[in-house]
Design an enzyme around this catalytic site. Structure first.
Site, PDB file in Angstrom:
ATOM      1  N   HIS A   9       5.916 -33.495  75.206  1.00 21.32           N
ATOM      2  CA  HIS A   9       6.997 -34.418  74.863  1.00 21.32           C
ATOM      3  C   HIS A   9       8.192 -34.265  75.811  1.00 21.32           C
ATOM      4  O   HIS A   9       8.405 -33.212  76.422  1.00 21.32           O
ATOM      5  CB  HIS A   9       7.450 -34.183  73.421  1.00 21.32           C
ATOM      6  CG  HIS A   9       7.996 -32.798  73.180  1.00 21.32           C
ATOM      7  ND1 HIS A   9       9.278 -32.427  73.528  1.00 21.32           N
ATOM      8  CD2 HIS A   9       7.426 -31.693  72.650  1.00 21.32           C
ATOM      9  CE1 HIS A   9       9.479 -31.166  73.221  1.00 21.32           C
ATOM     10  NE2 HIS A   9       8.368 -30.688  72.688  1.00 21.32           N
ATOM     11  N   GLU A  87       3.549 -28.246  67.486  1.00 20.51           N
ATOM     12  CA  GLU A  87       3.987 -27.065  68.219  1.00 20.51           C
ATOM     13  C   GLU A  87       3.606 -25.808  67.441  1.00 20.51           C
ATOM     14  O   GLU A  87       3.378 -25.846  66.225  1.00 20.51           O
ATOM     15  CB  GLU A  87       5.508 -27.136  68.416  1.00 20.51           C
ATOM     16  CG  GLU A  87       6.158 -25.955  69.119  1.00 20.51           C
ATOM     17  CD  GLU A  87       5.591 -25.670  70.502  1.00 20.51           C
ATOM     18  OE1 GLU A  87       4.414 -25.231  70.560  1.00 20.51           O
ATOM     19  OE2 GLU A  87       6.297 -25.865  71.504  1.00 20.51           O
TER      20      GLU A  87
END
Length: 248
Positions: A9, A87
């Site tokens: 990202h 994550e």
């Protein structure tokens, strides 16, 4: 030969503030949005297109994918959202400033927490508001699978079922696959694909918002991989990621 494209990202608000983020659902900064658009532009200019995309259930990765799709005129693309691409969970470190944490505990300890393969940070308490148990996006995930902290080894174990059961079959079927995810979920996948040792994975740093192309053979073993874009700028971005967990 198959191709697989990975992208971390764009810069998030807590990337900018140098905080441990993990499963906390922070958004992109303006720079992060621009990085995602630039990634889409790079992919479009290089002639890429996609049949399916995979991302996490965290908005910084989802929004990065949106911007890439928008730039490539692929907003119709089927997208699989999976918590398995989240994550790595940073446990009790979630929200703490990385440099301040290093000043308190030492650079070496923070490096172990950030980058070692099998040493997780201190865990959250199950009653902590940051724990995932009451978050509706994980309502269908068995409670025992939801982490209160993770090391990279745990993240590998979380990511691989999605790779084996969904992503790899899509690649083998000839689909052009894009994965928009996070630094450590991508490190976990790269460790598996490249067969990187537990010790060497410490040195792998992935920059924000830069497409990483893997060329794979018929057994999905890497032939080569490369980033799209300005290679000097990419090297500088990787070095900046490596320095985030240091006190000074």
């Amino acid at each position: 030969m198959y191709k697989l494209v990975l992208i971390r990202h764009g810069e998030s608000t807590w990337n900018k503030e140098n905080r441990f983020t993990g499963w906390v659902d922070v958004d992109l900064t303006e720079q992060g949005r621009n990085e995602a658009y630039q990634a889409g532009e790079l992919l479009k200019e290089a002639g890429y297109t996609f049949d399916i995309a995979y991302t996490s259930v965290l908005k910084r990765a989802i929004r990065t994918l949106w911007h890439v799709q928008d730039k490539m005129d692929l907003m119709y693309l089927p997208v699989v959202h999976s918590w398995r691409l989240n994550e790595r969970h940073y446990g009790a470190l979630s929200g703490l400033n990385k440099a301040e944490t290093a000043a308190k505990f030492g650079d070496d300890q923070v490096l172990v927490w950030r980058r070692s393969y099998d040493t997780p940070p201190p865990a959250l308490e199950a009653t902590d508001e940051r724990a995932p148990f009451n978050d509706p996006r994980y309502a269908k995930v068995p409670r025992e699978q939801l982490p209160l902290t993770e090391c990279l080894k745990d993240t590998v174990a979380r990511v691989l079922p999605l790779w084996n059961e969904s992503i790899a079959p899509a690649v083998r079927a000839g689909k052009q696959v894009l994965i928009a995810a996070h630094g450590n979920s991508l490190r976990a996948l790269i460790k598996y694909l490249d067969g990187i040792s537990d010790s060497d994975i410490v040195g792998l740093n992935i920059p924000n918002g830069v497409p990483l192309v893997y060329e794979l053979d018929e057994n999905l073993k890497p032939i080569k991989h490369y980033y799209l874009g300005d290679q000097d700028a990419i090297a500088q971005a990787q070095a900046a990621v490596a320095k985030q967990g240091k006190a000074g």
